[in-house]
Design a protein around this motif. Structure first.
Motif, mmCIF file in Angstrom:
data_model
loop_
_atom_site.group_PDB
_atom_site.id
_atom_site.type_symbol
_atom_site.label_atom_id
_atom_site.label_comp_id
_atom_site.label_asym_id
_atom_site.label_seq_id
_atom_site.Cartn_x
_atom_site.Cartn_y
_atom_site.Cartn_z
ATOM 1 N N ALA A 45 0.831 -1.235 0.099
ATOM 2 C CA ALA A 45 -0.030 0.105 0.050
ATOM 3 C C ALA A 45 0.873 1.310 0.282
ATOM 4 O O ALA A 45 0.483 2.268 0.573
ATOM 5 C CB ALA A 45 -0.819 -0.102 0.939
ATOM 6 N N LEU A 46 1.986 1.403 -0.633
ATOM 7 C CA LEU A 46 2.604 2.403 -0.972
ATOM 8 C C LEU A 46 2.025 3.436 -1.674
ATOM 9 O O LEU A 46 1.422 2.873 -2.855
ATOM 10 C CB LEU A 46 4.201 2.337 -1.436
ATOM 11 N N LEU A 47 1.982 4.766 -1.426
ATOM 12 C CA LEU A 47 1.478 5.575 -2.476
ATOM 13 C C LEU A 47 2.276 5.638 -3.916
ATOM 14 O O LEU A 47 3.338 6.086 -3.825
ATOM 15 C CB LEU A 47 1.527 7.077 -1.895
ATOM 16 N N ASP A 48 1.449 5.244 -4.754
ATOM 17 C CA ASP A 48 2.300 5.051 -6.268
ATOM 18 C C ASP A 48 2.670 6.083 -6.813
ATOM 19 O O ASP A 48 3.177 6.422 -7.873
ATOM 20 C CB ASP A 48 1.682 4.221 -7.139
ATOM 21 N N ASN A 102 7.210 8.421 0.209
ATOM 22 C CA ASN A 102 6.635 7.414 1.029
ATOM 23 C C ASN A 102 7.046 7.477 2.391
ATOM 24 O O ASN A 102 6.265 7.386 3.403
ATOM 25 C CB ASN A 102 6.540 6.146 0.376
ATOM 26 N N LEU A 154 6.537 10.904 4.473
ATOM 27 C CA LEU A 154 5.310 11.039 4.852
ATOM 28 C C LEU A 154 4.967 10.412 6.076
ATOM 29 O O LEU A 154 3.890 10.708 6.716
ATOM 30 C CB LEU A 154 4.308 10.375 3.815
#
Lengths: 249, 250
Positions: B88-91, B98, B101
């Motif tokens: 669920a890494l922010l793509d 990432n 954050l």
């Protein structure tokens, strides 16, 4: 009915969350400007293409319908009236639905089904502040700019076609445009554009975040978002129409 | 550290959790196992407040998660790390962004070197170097994404780490590395860990205790040794299914 009420409730909560995030610009300001740039550049070619065609068609139709009935300069007035109050904002809105709204719904939908939205929440970042606020404010900023460019494109396209396919001269066409032109309709078009930008990006964000169930869910959410955005656009357009009565004569 | 009391949850009209009781003691690694759809991930999401129970309560460090205010929940989450099943890494962000954050802005503002140092340190913990920092999640392998997900969960040095199937889909070498990270997190951070897993081998490698979730309830709790020797029908059925699945794959 229950579903409609549920959506109304959830979307109201989202709207309240967007408003409550506004006093913290450090979290969304940079993202909003970057997103506005992305929305404006992304939608600009389609906006110019659609509104240019809109102006050209209006010009031709007016020329054919009024030939021999009214003075030719009326073509300029009709083109100006049509594109400023209706065609430019509406066609810009439709372009925004296709280029920006569908992208936002699919993007946020994919983030939702891959748990990226949950991940943001878990690491202490508010998903509304980070994902929704920049997109909605960007819509509010980018849409009026696009409408202004759309007005120019449709008027110039209307002028070019009128001069080419009807007996009107350039001087007569621009006299007609100036005869109609007032400040209020221009202001009205920009306000309408802002309202369209706001509603398109908000609906796209809301529907995208409701996506469930993998890639099929993202597809369903994107389709729902496009239907909702186009419907909202036309409803808003209808609601805006009576405001034109406020035009000072 | 984590106390789950009589938690009930119904999703889409189907009861998923039917009065789950479970305690995770401070500093231990508790592995939560169960068949697919048993509600393990759902239970994990209740612990971090991503889902609220229909009945019952989850307590973390003595505080009720379900009744926590927004600020209280944020404070509780600062003490927790969560490893998502697929990373669920922010793509849209790079690996550096990432990881950045997941750190508190205040800590980074106080010390200009804090952020870069912590990012490199947390990557080193999961056996990755800084060559991945400027890549986006889709430019690295699935195993690396999962390990970056673990790095993100531990970067703020949490007291509690929740793992949602941390080794599923990884090759054997990566499985060993992730298991080592779980052990390191316990030894170096003293973290309490609740790990949802299908990986029976990981139970012996990292778990202090095992809990089996079946039919919406906890049917067994004990050490890994007790688990494998248990005559409990739910345990036998689960282990039998796992053995059958492994034989089929072989």
């Amino acid at each position: 009915m229950r579903r409609i009420l549920e959506h109304l409730g959830r979307s109201s909560l989202l709207a309240a969350a967007v408003v409550s995030a506004l006093p913290h610009p450090q979290h969304w300001l940079a993202g909003a400007f970057e997103e506005a740039r992305r929305q404006a550049y992304g939608a600009l070619p389609l906006v110019l293409f659609l509104t240019g065609l809109g102006g050209a068609v209006t010009s031709q139709q007016t020329g054919y319908q009024f030939e021999g009935v009214l003075p030719y300069w009326v073509i300029g007035s009709v083109v100006a009236a049509s594109v400023i109050t209706e065609l430019a904002p509406l066609l810009t809105g439709i372009a925004l639905v296709g280029v920006v709204g569908a992208r936002i719904a699919a993007e946020l939908g994919a983030m939702e089904v891959t748990e990226q939205v949950d991940a943001l929440e878990v690491i202490g970042r508010d998903p509304v502040t980070y994902l929704v606020v920049p997109r909605v404010l960007a819509g509010l900023l980018a849409a009026p700019v696009l409408v202004a460019l759309a007005l120019a494109a449709s008027l110039f396209a209307g002028w070019g076609v009128a001069v080419l396919v009807t007996p009107v001269t350039s001087a007569e066409f621009w006299f007609g445009v100036r005869y109609y032109m007032r400040d209020f309709p221009l202001f009205f078009a920009l306000i309408k554009g802002a309202a369209f930008g706001l509603s398109i990006t908000f609906i796209a964000s809301y529907v995208g975040l409701q996506a469930r169930g993998g890639s099929r869910g993202v597809g369903r959410a994107t389709t729902r978002a496009v239907v909702a955005m186009v419907s909202a656009l036309l409803v808003l357009d209808t609601l805006f129409a009576p405001l034109l009565k406020l035009v000072p004569s | 550290m984590i106390r789950i009391e009589k938690v009930h949850k119904t999703l889409g009209g189907q009861p998923v959790l039917r009065g789950v009781n479970l305690t995770v003691r401070s500093g231990e690694v508790l592995a939560l196992v169960g068949g697919s759809g048993a509600g393990k991930s759902v239970l994990l999401k209740h612990v971090i407040g991503l889902m609220l129970p229909d009945e019952g309560e989850v307590f973390v460090a003595g505080r009720p998660v379900g009744r926590a205010s927004f600020a209280e929940l944020a404070e509780l989450r600062r003490r927790m790390g969560y490893v998502f099943q697929d990373g669920a890494l922010l793509d849209s962000l790079t690996i550096r962004e990432n990881l950045r954050l997941a750190m508190a802005d205040e800590d980074c503002a106080r010390d200009a070197y804090y952020c870069p140092r912590r990012i490199v340190e947390s990557l080193a913990t999961v056996n990755l170097d800084d060559s991945v920092l400027d890549k986006h999640p889709d430019e690295i392998s699935g195993g690396m994404r999962k390990r970056v997900g673990v790095a993100r969960a531990i970067i703020h040095r949490p007291d509690i780490i929740l793992y949602d199937e941390p080794t599923t889909g990884l090759d054997p070498q990566n499985v060993v590395q992730v298991n080592e990270v779980i052990l390191k997190a316990r030894q170096q951070l003293g973290a309490t860990s609740l790990m949802v897993t299908h990986d029976v081998a990981a139970l012996r490698a990292v778990a202090d205790r095992v809990a089996l979730l079946a039919d919406g309830c906890v049917r067994f709790q004990g050490t890994p040794g007790e688990f494998f020797d248990s005559a409990n029908p739910s345990v036998r059925s689960f282990l039998g299914r796992r053995a059958g699945a492994l034989a089929e794959v072989a």
